[in-house]
Motif scaffolding. Structure first.
Motif, short mmCIF file in Angstrom:
data_model
loop_
_atom_site.label_atom_id
_atom_site.label_comp_id
_atom_site.label_asym_id
_atom_site.label_seq_id
_atom_site.Cartn_x
_atom_site.Cartn_y
_atom_site.Cartn_z
N ALA A 133 -8.25 11.13 3.19
CA ALA A 133 -7.20 10.84 4.17
C ALA A 133 -7.71 10.96 5.60
CB ALA A 133 -6.01 11.79 3.97
N MET A 175 -8.45 7.62 7.34
CA MET A 175 -7.36 6.69 7.61
C MET A 175 -6.90 6.82 9.06
SD MET A 175 -6.94 5.06 4.81
CE MET A 175 -5.32 4.30 5.06
N LEU A 220 -1.58 3.17 9.56
CA LEU A 220 -0.46 3.70 8.79
C LEU A 220 0.90 3.41 9.42
CD1 LEU A 220 -2.01 7.20 8.00
CD2 LEU A 220 -1.92 5.23 6.49
#
Length: 262
Positions: free
Chosen positions: A100, A103, A108
């Motif tokens: 994660a 990212m 997102l």
């Protein structure tokens, strides 16, 4: 801590620290000097005249406080489990969490917007708090796990021998020893939550729910671009976090050092 005894060594370290600091200080100096251009302190009065500064500060404080609490609880529990408990496949879960970290927040934004709209959280502070918490937790777990692994396992075993269950061991033996790393987690989360811009800009259209980082939007529109107001807003936004960091600097540095050592 290393002690540099020679005068040349101390001068070299001081010169290196100055060279590193200057690129970061110059934008701050430009921001403050630009905020005083033209009307001087009148630019700050112009920001407060918008009437939203106390409300935006309150919203930012709520977002930061709740984010800190959630990140702290999730990080302490997860780091303790990864470091000290026997859990099948925990290394796989740990590396999945670290994925994660790769990212970026901008990628997102669309799925987060869709999720917030689906669950009727749009225009609510929770739509900013939960993503901010999720974005912070992977790094804080990585930081805290090293600290937990450095704690002697004999302390935990002694607690179990005395009749304490795992929850009591965690609450009464482990948590009191985690104050250094907790300080680092609090400071990191506070900085990132207070300075959040993209998520509040996307999720909070209601003027009553917006946060302090959106203050400059009062001075930028299709027909106006008041840079002195923007810079004064930026200074007002940055001051609380600078003061908080200065007050918590020692805990932050101790926590980072403790989390880096095993």
């Amino acid at each position: 801590m290393f002690d540099i005894r020679s005068r040349f060594g101390r001068f070299g370290i001081q010169a290196l620290a100055t060279v590193i600091a200057v690129p970061y200080l110059l934008p701050l100096v430009a921001m403050v000097s630009g905020s005083l251009a033209g009307q001087g302190l009148g630019n700050y009065k112009k920001v407060f005249d918008t009437g939203v500064v106390p409300l935006y500060f309150l919203n930012s404080a709520i977002v930061s406080a709740v984010s800190i609490a959630l990140v702290y609880v999730c990080t302490m529990l997860a780091a303790f489990g990864f470091a000290k408990l026997r859990i099948a496949g925990k290394e796989v879960y740990f590396w999945l969490i670290l994925v994660a970290l790769t990212m970026p927040e901008a990628v997102l934004l669309t799925p987060l917007f869709v999720t917030a709209s689906t669950f009727d959280m749009y225009n609510q502070l929770i739509a900013v708090i939960l993503p901010l918490t999720a974005l912070q937790v992977p790094f804080t777990i990585l930081l805290a796990r090293g600290f937990f692994e450095a704690l002697p396992s004999e302390l935990l075993e002694a607690g179990r021998v005395d009749g304490a269950n795992i929850v009591q061991v965690f609450l009464h033996i482990v948590l009191p020893l985690t104050r250094p790393i907790a300080g680092a987690i609090v400071v990191l989360t506070l900085i990132n939550a207070w300075n959040a811009y993209l998520l509040p800009l996307l999720m909070l259209l209601d003027p009553q729910k917006q946060v302090v980082t959106l203050l400059p939007t009062f001075f930028i529109s299709q027909y106006t671009n008041d840079q002195t107001g923007v810079l004064a807003s930026a200074v007002i936004t940055a001051l609380p976090i600078i003061v908080a960091y200065l007050l918590l600097q020692r805990s932050f540095e101790r926590g980072l050092a403790a989390g880096a050592l095993k």
